[in-house]
Design a protein around this motif. Sequence first.
Motif, PDB file in Angstrom:
ATOM      1  N   SER A 355      50.855  41.875  47.375  1.00  0.00           N
ATOM      2  CA  SER A 355      49.682  42.095  46.530  1.00  0.00           C
ATOM      3  C   SER A 355      49.214  43.534  46.671  1.00  0.00           C
ATOM      4  O   SER A 355      49.960  44.394  47.138  1.00  0.00           O
ATOM      5  N   GLY A 356      47.994  43.803  46.312  1.00  0.00           N
ATOM      6  CA  GLY A 356      47.462  45.159  46.405  1.00  0.00           C
ATOM      7  C   GLY A 356      46.052  45.159  46.957  1.00  0.00           C
ATOM      8  O   GLY A 356      45.357  44.139  46.978  1.00  0.00           O
ATOM      9  N   MET A 357      45.615  46.291  47.426  1.00  0.00           N
ATOM     10  CA  MET A 357      44.245  46.481  47.899  1.00  0.00           C
ATOM     11  C   MET A 357      43.802  47.887  47.539  1.00  0.00           C
ATOM     12  O   MET A 357      44.617  48.813  47.408  1.00  0.00           O
ATOM     13  N   GLY A 358      42.520  48.055  47.338  1.00  0.00           N
ATOM     14  CA  GLY A 358      41.991  49.348  46.943  1.00  0.00           C
ATOM     15  C   GLY A 358      40.896  49.826  47.867  1.00  0.00           C
ATOM     16  O   GLY A 358      40.139  49.027  48.431  1.00  0.00           O
ATOM     17  N   LEU A 359      40.806  51.115  48.039  1.00  0.00           N
ATOM     18  CA  LEU A 359      39.736  51.750  48.795  1.00  0.00           C
ATOM     19  C   LEU A 359      39.008  52.706  47.865  1.00  0.00           C
ATOM     20  O   LEU A 359      39.632  53.587  47.257  1.00  0.00           O
ATOM     21  N   ILE A 360      37.707  52.538  47.769  1.00  0.00           N
ATOM     22  CA  ILE A 360      36.876  53.363  46.896  1.00  0.00           C
ATOM     23  C   ILE A 360      35.839  54.067  47.751  1.00  0.00           C
ATOM     24  O   ILE A 360      35.091  53.421  48.489  1.00  0.00           O
ATOM     25  N   GLY A 494      35.815  58.296  44.324  1.00  0.00           N
ATOM     26  CA  GLY A 494      37.253  58.479  44.425  1.00  0.00           C
ATOM     27  C   GLY A 494      37.902  57.183  44.868  1.00  0.00           C
ATOM     28  O   GLY A 494      37.391  56.509  45.769  1.00  0.00           O
ATOM     29  N   ALA A 495      39.019  56.828  44.259  1.00  0.00           N
ATOM     30  CA  ALA A 495      39.651  55.545  44.540  1.00  0.00           C
ATOM     31  C   ALA A 495      41.151  55.719  44.712  1.00  0.00           C
ATOM     32  O   ALA A 495      41.770  56.606  44.116  1.00  0.00           O
ATOM     33  N   ALA A 496      41.718  54.836  45.512  1.00  0.00           N
ATOM     34  CA  ALA A 496      43.166  54.797  45.699  1.00  0.00           C
ATOM     35  C   ALA A 496      43.558  53.381  46.072  1.00  0.00           C
ATOM     36  O   ALA A 496      42.743  52.623  46.613  1.00  0.00           O
ATOM     37  N   ALA A 497      44.816  53.027  45.776  1.00  0.00           N
ATOM     38  CA  ALA A 497      45.287  51.668  46.005  1.00  0.00           C
ATOM     39  C   ALA A 497      46.525  51.687  46.888  1.00  0.00           C
ATOM     40  O   ALA A 497      47.288  52.658  46.926  1.00  0.00           O
ATOM     41  N   LEU A 498      46.669  50.585  47.618  1.00  0.00           N
ATOM     42  CA  LEU A 498      47.860  50.354  48.423  1.00  0.00           C
ATOM     43  C   LEU A 498      48.628  49.180  47.806  1.00  0.00           C
ATOM     44  O   LEU A 498      48.028  48.143  47.556  1.00  0.00           O
ATOM     45  N   PRO A 499      49.902  49.354  47.438  1.00  0.00           N
ATOM     46  CA  PRO A 499      50.833  50.445  47.786  1.00  0.00           C
ATOM     47  C   PRO A 499      51.014  51.479  46.679  1.00  0.00           C
ATOM     48  O   PRO A 499      51.922  52.310  46.765  1.00  0.00           O
TER      49      PRO A 499
END
Length: 594
Positions: A355-360, A494-499
């Motif tokens: 799955s995925g996860m995001g950090l904002i 600012g946001a980014a997602a894993l992976p």
Amino acid sequence: MPAPSWRRAWRSHVWLVYLCLGLIAILVYGQFPTTGGPRAVRLVIYLCLSASAAGAVFLGLRRQELADRRPWLLIGISQVMYAIGDGAFYIFHYVLDITEYPALPDVLYLGHYPLFVVGLVLLTRRRTQERDIAGLLDGSMFLLAAVLLSWLYLIAPQVRADHDLFVGVTSVAYPAMDLALLGVAIRLVLGHGSRPPAFFLLAGNLLANLTADTIYVVQQTNGTFEVGNYLDAIWLTGNLALGAAGLHPTMVDLTRPASPRAQARSGRRLVALSSAGLVAPTVLAVQVIRGDLRDLLVAVAVSAIMMILIIVRMAGLEADQRRLAITDGLTGLRTRRYLETEMRLAAGRVRRTGSGMGLILVDVDHFKSVNDRFGHPAGDQVLTEVARRLLVVTRPGDVVARYGGEEFALLTLNVRGDALADIAERLRRGVGREPVRIVLPAPRVPDPPARTGESGAAGSAEPTRARGQARSGAGVRGDTGEESLLIAVTVSVGAAALPDHADDTFALVAAADRALYAAKAAGRDRVAVGSARPGHDVGGHDVGGHDVGGHDVGGHDVGGHDVGGHDVGERVGSSRQPPAPDAVSAVVSRRTRW
């Protein structure tokens, strides 16, 4: 028309005059014998002092504007019944020569207890409106120790004595009522709330009455009680303390709700709790040594209950410490350490499930100017309100934390691509949808200087006058001298997602931080999403290999590479030079406002 100064001074000190005159009357009371003609003077002094306490409470109710009059009203009525009981007792003994026990005075004495107890319960609930489990457990331990001692030395001897039924019930009712009064008194003392002089006067009344009642029951059990002994002085002193509490100007403070706070655990309280915990095993040992095993089961039961309460109390302390360790003291959000722990756990689930996860990351724009112009208390109000708005627009299960200073972070699960950009935009709009109201204490803060910087910033925008008035730094001043201002607050996101944008949590934080930095460099009040790693489809639009929320960026990279000759990809926490605004503004999206 305001009252003259001498009258105000008299009203503020009448309690002290009452207390001093009452103590003098008690000294005079002790000089008269309990037999013969002068005992009539003694009787009049006693009854006047007993009744004066009820009158003082009702006078205080008339003079003070209480938010809730019921507690003191019940206490005053109970004192009236107590004074009537005193009158009946001395008339029965001195006038009618009736010494039977129990009699009408005992009915009146016992009848005043429920009213007093209910009044104290209402007073305690008024003062402590939030749940105080710790105080309840501590009070239960003190009360259990008192119950054990009362049973062994006061109640059990009366139960086993060869008394008439009414004599036995009355003799047991007195210590039982005292235990009920002691229970609510402990709850009042251990609870939250201010402790003005009226509080200590009321506590003095409780202490005097409980002490005298206990000695009275012991003397009745031993057959040593004599009418008019030194116990009268203790009872009368307690009555004076109650009357002084009713007359004291701080009487009104006792009915005001206490503000929520973390209750301090003093060394004296810990010593008292330890002593209470040792009462049951000590009594048990004494009973075994004496060979009196009749109350062995009672002592064992109290010891077991006490041990359970101690275990529950320790579990509560551990839970409180853990909560404090993971909760930011100002905003109530989670701490950065908690967020980092949750990120590591979530990253493991992402690797296992695919799955995925995001950090904002959310940063309040120009927050330093808020502190500089309005003070740090105003800045704290802004941070608290921003935290509240972030919680309102986040999904259940997301982790919102204070990342440091004016920076917040959101960990969201099961998101990728455009969904992450939509969440980030929702956060930006949720914070900036309306100005933040701050309250400035008197004296009035001078009008801020005219703006010289860019528009749209939280601290650089002119404060908006409350209630629709013209934009001004003057704001609206309340009756207390406080000034209310509305300040426009915006955030950069600012946001980014894993992976999609990173392959581990360290790279995820760096990617989100680079995106946040790009949003701030492009003019603030914007959302930027990290660039996709090669071979990862983030679900957005084709933007030359870099996704910043679904807008064409013409091949510019905000994910940690060269942007117009400026490097925005240094490691998090390093010293970074801001890129030129004209080189970055094209790569960051500013969504349409609500």
